[in-house]
Write an enzyme that holds these catalytic residues in place. Structure first.
Site, PDB file in Angstrom:
ATOM      1  N   ALA A  93      75.300  31.027  54.815  1.00 47.84           N
ATOM      2  CA  ALA A  93      75.222  31.545  53.446  1.00 47.84           C
ATOM      3  C   ALA A  93      75.350  33.062  53.440  1.00 47.84           C
ATOM      4  CB  ALA A  93      73.907  31.111  52.806  1.00 47.84           C
ATOM      5  N   HIS A 125      81.796  22.972  48.479  1.00 48.78           N
ATOM      6  CA  HIS A 125      80.760  23.929  48.854  1.00 48.78           C
ATOM      7  C   HIS A 125      79.343  23.369  48.791  1.00 48.78           C
ATOM      8  CE1 HIS A 125      79.080  27.854  49.564  1.00 48.78           C
ATOM      9  NE2 HIS A 125      78.480  27.903  48.390  1.00 48.78           N
ATOM     10  N   HIS A 179      83.464  25.928  45.658  1.00 51.43           N
ATOM     11  CA  HIS A 179      83.415  27.388  45.554  1.00 51.43           C
ATOM     12  C   HIS A 179      84.831  27.886  45.309  1.00 51.43           C
ATOM     13  CE1 HIS A 179      82.591  31.585  46.307  1.00 51.43           C
ATOM     14  NE2 HIS A 179      81.303  31.310  46.385  1.00 51.43           N
ATOM     15  N   ARG A 221      75.424  24.023  40.171  1.00 51.44           N
ATOM     16  CA  ARG A 221      74.403  24.933  40.704  1.00 51.44           C
ATOM     17  C   ARG A 221      74.704  26.379  40.326  1.00 51.44           C
ATOM     18  NH1 ARG A 221      74.070  28.053  45.478  1.00 51.44           N
ATOM     19  NH2 ARG A 221      76.068  27.232  46.205  1.00 51.44           N
ATOM     20  N   GLU A 229      75.542  38.140  40.526  1.00 53.00           N
ATOM     21  CA  GLU A 229      76.535  37.108  40.788  1.00 53.00           C
ATOM     22  C   GLU A 229      76.888  36.394  39.490  1.00 53.00           C
ATOM     23  OE1 GLU A 229      75.451  34.528  43.993  1.00 53.00           O
ATOM     24  OE2 GLU A 229      75.386  36.142  45.464  1.00 53.00           O
ATOM     25  N   ARG A 257      80.771  28.802  38.577  1.00 57.26           N
ATOM     26  CA  ARG A 257      81.688  28.409  39.648  1.00 57.26           C
ATOM     27  C   ARG A 257      82.613  27.254  39.274  1.00 57.26           C
ATOM     28  NH1 ARG A 257      77.651  28.714  44.920  1.00 57.26           N
ATOM     29  NH2 ARG A 257      77.703  30.981  45.125  1.00 57.26           N
TER      30      ARG A 257
END
Length: 586
Positions: free
Chosen positions: A45, A372, A252, A407, A118, A296
């Site tokens: 990660a 991912h 991802h 997520r 992010e 994402r």
């Protein structure tokens, strides 16, 4: 020391942290992992771990409520609000515990923990270590603490040991008088595994905590390590545990389209990088108002849609095919922050891209979506308990309801901490499993699985791994539809399971028993994922059906009610046995 024995399977953040906390509580702990302690998604990660810190340490204006709201929004309305509130409110305490175990987060010029931004976060709340080596820093800190505990005799560590089956003790009548009419229910009594010499062993336990990670190896392009083969979910299915949300698999959007699909952290876009096509267009504003910082699933689908548009344009221009990737332009970050910033802030990415011949200070990086993170897994309550007494799950192998259909970036490491701690607390506190009249465990947020029951039939041989991964990428990836899922189901067979310990036949490049057992696990979870994707005839988060993009009368994603599908194997293959004591097998 307590005589209670907890076996923890897996050495990512959930397994390492849970094992340490259990050892501190005086429990006998065995930590078992099929590779080395460092082989995990956690170790790879990059971006970080999110938490809203105490007042004065958090970003101006940030709050736990804002973190909760961001998580619920990213999860497309499919999160469990209670689980999300627990995650966000308890985050700061587990960050402090990480530091107690030797993890050191990066600091800013004022000495405070540095915070990054992010995608889909409304504030900077991402803690990082070593720039973009957060996972490695966390894993290494916990691994050092685990080895110290093992040296002191506080736990046993078994590396290179492959878990093959959960074992049960003879079923006992229900202790709760309200469950007197229920059939006796078996409880976990240990685990069977292949040791480093591939000899079969059995280990007794009062409980097992599955922390085995995800299943990225289901797909051709993945950011996951080779060990991510869905082993924990497969073990739990065979044992009769309820599974949930299997259709939700996050891709991802920015994995390098060359080499081994090296992940380019979302933190790079948070720092100002822009996605462009071969013509130089920054195309994300076409698809979402948040542009490059959209969730994402949105970014991955947008890349797929844009590539399809470019392919159509290429066809009209008489060219055979369009591009297979887009580009990530990080050159503006260096310009805005001064020479050497990219190397200082993202040293791992800087070294990896340089090794592949790129100078990302001036070169755009070719990127494409890659498998991912699996939001689905073994259904648990808010204390990590599954529907099988004595079986806990945490981390990516579990489905706590925190992530919903998609997520939020950097919530996964946090979830591994919070819910492995809660699982250990439930085990050491001796909380009881409550049994429903139909024999399934009654867990808050986990309804009776009858509507989603998947019955077993004779399973076909697992297809060769390259073929399976190609089928999944082609038909169960970023965009799905009924026809493709039917093709995948036909290629993979029904969600059935062969006898425990008997690997299927078939041509595999590596004929070792471990490889065949991994292939069997991958085939099983692939069938389950495809079955779940077929059953959900609507789109939500990472599950996008082009034939059911969204019902016209559906509420907006952040207002939708959680509607998980739960699946259970009604013919579990738990072996009732009296395993040997640890001292006889280790």
């Amino acid at each position: 020391m307590s005589n209670s024995h907890l076996v923890v399977v897996g050495s990512g953040i959930a397994g390492l942290y849970g094992a340490l906390l259990a050892a501190e509580a005086g429990v006998r702990v065995t930590l078992l992992t099929k590779g080395t302690l460092a082989q995990s998604n956690t170790h790879q990660a990059q971006g970080g771990i999110c938490a809203v810190l105490a007042e004065g340490e958090a970003a101006p204006g940030d709050s736990v409520e804002a973190h909760i709201a961001d998580t619920l929004k990213a999860g497309a309305g499919q999160c469990d609000p209670d689980a999300v509130r627990i995650l966000c409110t308890e985050a700061a305490g587990d960050i402090a515990a990480l530091e107690r175990f030797g993890v050191r987060f990066d600091r800013d010029a004022a000495g405070r923990r540095a915070l990054g931004l992010e995608g889909a976060h409304s504030a900077a709340r991402i803690l990082h270590a070593g720039g973009d080596a957060t996972g490695a820093a966390i894993a290494d800190g916990l691994i050092n603490a685990v080895r110290d505990a093992a040296d002191l005799g506080l736990m046993t560590v078994l590396e290179g040991c492959f878990a093959t089956e959960l074992l049960a003790r003879p079923a006992a009548p229900a202790a709760d008088p309200h469950d007197a009419g229920s059939p006796p229910r078996a409880a976990i009594a240990g685990i069977a595994y292949l040791d480093q010499g591939d000899e079969r062993q059995a280990l007794e336990a009062d409980a097992v905590l599955l922390a085995t990670g995800g299943a990225g190896q289901l797909f051709e392009f993945t950011t996951n390590p080779a060990v991510a083969t869905g082993d924990g979910v497969a073990l739990a299915w065979r044992a009769g545990a309820v599974l949930a949300d299997l259709e939700y698999f996050q891709f991802h959007p920015t994995a390098l389209a060359v080499g081994q699909n090296f992940l380019i952290s979302e933190a790079v876009r948070g720092a100002g990088a822009v996605l462009r096509d071969a013509n130089g267009e920054a195309f994300m504003p076409r698809y979402h108002p948040e542009g490059d910082l959209a969730p994402r699933d949105v970014v991955s689908r947008s890349i797929a849609a844009h590539l399809e548009t470019l392919a159509a344009e290429a066809g009209l221009a008489g060219r055979d095919e369009g591009p297979h990737h887009v580009f990530l332009d990080a050159t503006g970050i260096e310009t805005a922050n001064g020479h050497g910033y990219l190397a200082r802030r993202f040293p791992t990415i800087d070294a990896a891209t340089a090794a592949l011949g790129f100078d990302w200070r001036r070169d755009w990086l070719p990127v494409a979506p890659a498998a991912h993170y699996w939001m689905g897994g073994v259904a648990t309550d808010l204390h990590g308990r599954t529907s099988v007494p004595g079986l806990f799950a945490a981390g990516e192998a579990a489905c706590t309801g925190v992530h919903g259909a998609n997520r939020l970036a950097s919530n996964s490491l946090l979830e591994g901490l919070v819910f492995s701690r809660r699982a250990v607390a439930a085990f050491t506190g001796g909380s009881a499993w409550h049994v429903m009249h139909d024999g399934a465990a009654s867990l808050p947020g986990v309804p009776a699985p009858a509507a989603g029951e998947v019955r077993e039939t004779a399973a076909p041989a697992a297809p060769p791994r390259p073929e399976l991964r190609h089928v999944m990428a082609a038909h169960a990836g970023v965009v799905r539809d009924s026809h493709g899922l039917q093709e995948a189901a036909a290629a993979l067979g029904t969600p059935a399971e062969t006898g425990v310990g008997r690997p299927p036949s078939g041509d595999h490049p590596d004929t070792s028993e471990r490889r065949e057992l991994e292939d069997r696990n991958l085939a099983l979870v692939a069938r389950l994922l495809v079955h779940a994707a077929q059953a959900r005839e609507n789109s939500a988060g990472a599950h996008f059906r082009s034939d059911f993009p969204q019902a016209t009368d559906a509420p907006s994603p952040h207002q939708a009610a959680r509607a998980s599908n739960h699946w259970v194997n009604p013919v579990p293959t738990l072996t009732t046995t009296e395993p040997q004591r640890e001292s006889e097998t280790v």
